[in-house]
Design an enzyme around this catalytic site. Structure first.
Site, mmCIF file in Angstrom:
data_model
loop_
_atom_site.group_PDB
_atom_site.id
_atom_site.type_symbol
_atom_site.label_atom_id
_atom_site.label_comp_id
_atom_site.label_asym_id
_atom_site.label_seq_id
_atom_site.Cartn_x
_atom_site.Cartn_y
_atom_site.Cartn_z
ATOM 1 C CG ASP A 92 -40.023 -44.373 71.734
ATOM 2 O OD1 ASP A 92 -40.072 -43.134 71.713
ATOM 3 O OD2 ASP A 92 -40.331 -45.072 70.735
ATOM 4 C CD GLU A 117 -36.419 -51.274 78.708
ATOM 5 O OE1 GLU A 117 -35.398 -51.775 78.173
ATOM 6 O OE2 GLU A 117 -37.542 -51.435 78.244
ATOM 7 C CG ASP A 118 -33.403 -51.387 75.339
ATOM 8 O OD1 ASP A 118 -34.438 -51.004 75.940
ATOM 9 O OD2 ASP A 118 -33.456 -52.106 74.320
ATOM 10 N NE ARG A 159 -31.560 -58.172 69.965
ATOM 11 C CZ ARG A 159 -32.583 -57.510 70.468
ATOM 12 N NH1 ARG A 159 -32.371 -56.453 71.215
ATOM 13 N NH2 ARG A 159 -33.826 -57.886 70.243
ATOM 14 C CB THR A 190 -42.078 -51.000 77.418
ATOM 15 O OG1 THR A 190 -42.530 -51.037 76.063
ATOM 16 C CG2 THR A 190 -41.476 -52.343 77.794
ATOM 17 N N GLY A 213 -32.798 -56.147 74.847
ATOM 18 C CA GLY A 213 -32.044 -54.936 74.530
ATOM 19 C C GLY A 213 -31.038 -54.497 75.577
ATOM 20 C CG ASP A 222 -33.998 -55.312 68.171
ATOM 21 O OD1 ASP A 222 -34.381 -54.620 69.143
ATOM 22 O OD2 ASP A 222 -34.778 -56.011 67.499
ATOM 23 N N GLY A 280 -42.700 -44.900 76.824
ATOM 24 C CA GLY A 280 -42.759 -45.130 78.269
ATOM 25 C C GLY A 280 -43.758 -46.218 78.643
HETATM 26 P P1 IMP Z 1 -41.764 -47.776 74.698
HETATM 27 O O1 IMP Z 1 -42.789 -48.694 75.289
HETATM 28 O O2 IMP Z 1 -42.311 -46.976 73.543
HETATM 29 O O3 IMP Z 1 -41.086 -46.891 75.724
HETATM 30 O O4 IMP Z 1 -40.685 -48.668 74.004
HETATM 31 C C1 IMP Z 1 -39.778 -49.322 74.723
HETATM 32 C C2 IMP Z 1 -39.157 -50.462 73.961
HETATM 33 O O5 IMP Z 1 -39.221 -50.275 72.548
HETATM 34 C C3 IMP Z 1 -37.710 -50.503 74.319
HETATM 35 O O6 IMP Z 1 -37.493 -51.373 75.405
HETATM 36 C C4 IMP Z 1 -37.079 -51.007 73.055
HETATM 37 O O7 IMP Z 1 -37.078 -52.412 73.065
HETATM 38 C C5 IMP Z 1 -37.985 -50.532 71.957
HETATM 39 N N1 IMP Z 1 -37.472 -49.280 71.350
HETATM 40 C C6 IMP Z 1 -37.965 -48.029 71.461
HETATM 41 N N2 IMP Z 1 -37.235 -47.141 70.788
HETATM 42 C C7 IMP Z 1 -36.229 -47.849 70.232
HETATM 43 C C8 IMP Z 1 -35.104 -47.491 69.402
HETATM 44 O O8 IMP Z 1 -34.854 -46.328 69.053
HETATM 45 N N3 IMP Z 1 -34.293 -48.519 69.044
HETATM 46 C C9 IMP Z 1 -34.500 -49.803 69.417
HETATM 47 N N4 IMP Z 1 -35.525 -50.187 70.192
HETATM 48 C C10 IMP Z 1 -36.379 -49.216 70.592
HETATM 49 MG MG MG Z 2 -36.655 -53.217 75.243
#
Ligand code: IMP
Ligand code: MG
Length: 172
Positions: free
Chosen positions: A100, A96-97, A162, A104, A41, A156, A102
């Site tokens: 959300d 990071e892209d 993307r 990851t 991403g 994506d 957090g």
């Molecule tokens: P987290 O672990 O919930 O913070 O999610 C992080 C990962 O989920 C990001 O690195 C993205 O790859 C993916 N992600 C979370 N939200 C979105 C979104 O709105 N669009 C696309 N990818 C997302």
């Molecule tokens: Mg990601």
């Protein structure tokens, strides 16, 4: 066909990336900076960001297990590609892209910390707050929003979108 609602135009993104680039350049003058971007991403954000930096950097990538077709993090995060350069004693900035829940980045930051960098900070293009589950210190953010699934500019949905030069919210 899902609808796409415009969130950030290419020009708006460019301005934000330029501003972050200036901030990072000021903060890391004279340091030994390594940018570690999260595949896939962050690939466009990283490519634009490095061209706004006025400090020398090394670049590496890692990859965490992806979403598949879902729009919510599973909470279980696997590293499928580790870093390839030695970050011990270096100043590391994770790129990071989007953050959300957090979960990851927390996992990735722990992994990077285990390699004993001199400093470790986090830069994300988008800070999406509503579903945050882990306390994440975000040092640089391009855009903050509460919710919504965003695509484009590297982001994506099931590997689609993307390539879009702007960022859009996917309408269900
Ligand atoms: P987290 O672990 O919930 O913070 O999610 C992080 C990962 O989920 C990001 O690195 C993205 O790859 C993916 N992600 C979370 N939200 C979105 C979104 O709105 N669009 C696309 N990818 C997302
Ligand atoms: Mg990601």
């Amino acid at each position: 066909m899902p609808q796409l609602r415009p969130v950030l135009s290419a020009a708006e993104i460019a301005l934000k990336v330029k501003q972050i680039g200036a901030q990072i350049s000021a903060d890391y003058q004279g340091r030994d900076l390594v940018l570690v971007a999260v595949l896939k991403g962050a690939f466009i954000f990283l490519a634009d960001l490095v061209r706004h930096l006025t400090v020398p950097v090394k670049i590496d990538f890692l990859q965490a297990a992806s979403y598949g077709g879902a729009t919510r993090s599973s909470g279980k995060v696997d590293l499928v590609k580790p870093i390839g350069i030695d970050i011990r004693g270096r100043d590391v900035l994770l790129v990071e892209d989007i953050v959300d829940t957090g979960l990851t980045v927390v996992r990735i930051l722990d992994y990077l910390r285990s390699h004993a960098p001199r400093s470790l900070k986090l830069c994300t293009l988008i800070d999406k707050r509503e579903r945050r589950e882990a306390k994440v210190p975000i040092d640089y953010a391009g855009h903050t929003c509460e919710k919504g699934f965003l695509v484009g500019y590297g982001l994506d949905y099931a590997e689609d979108y993307r390539y879009l030069d702007g960022i859009f919210q996917l309408q269900p």
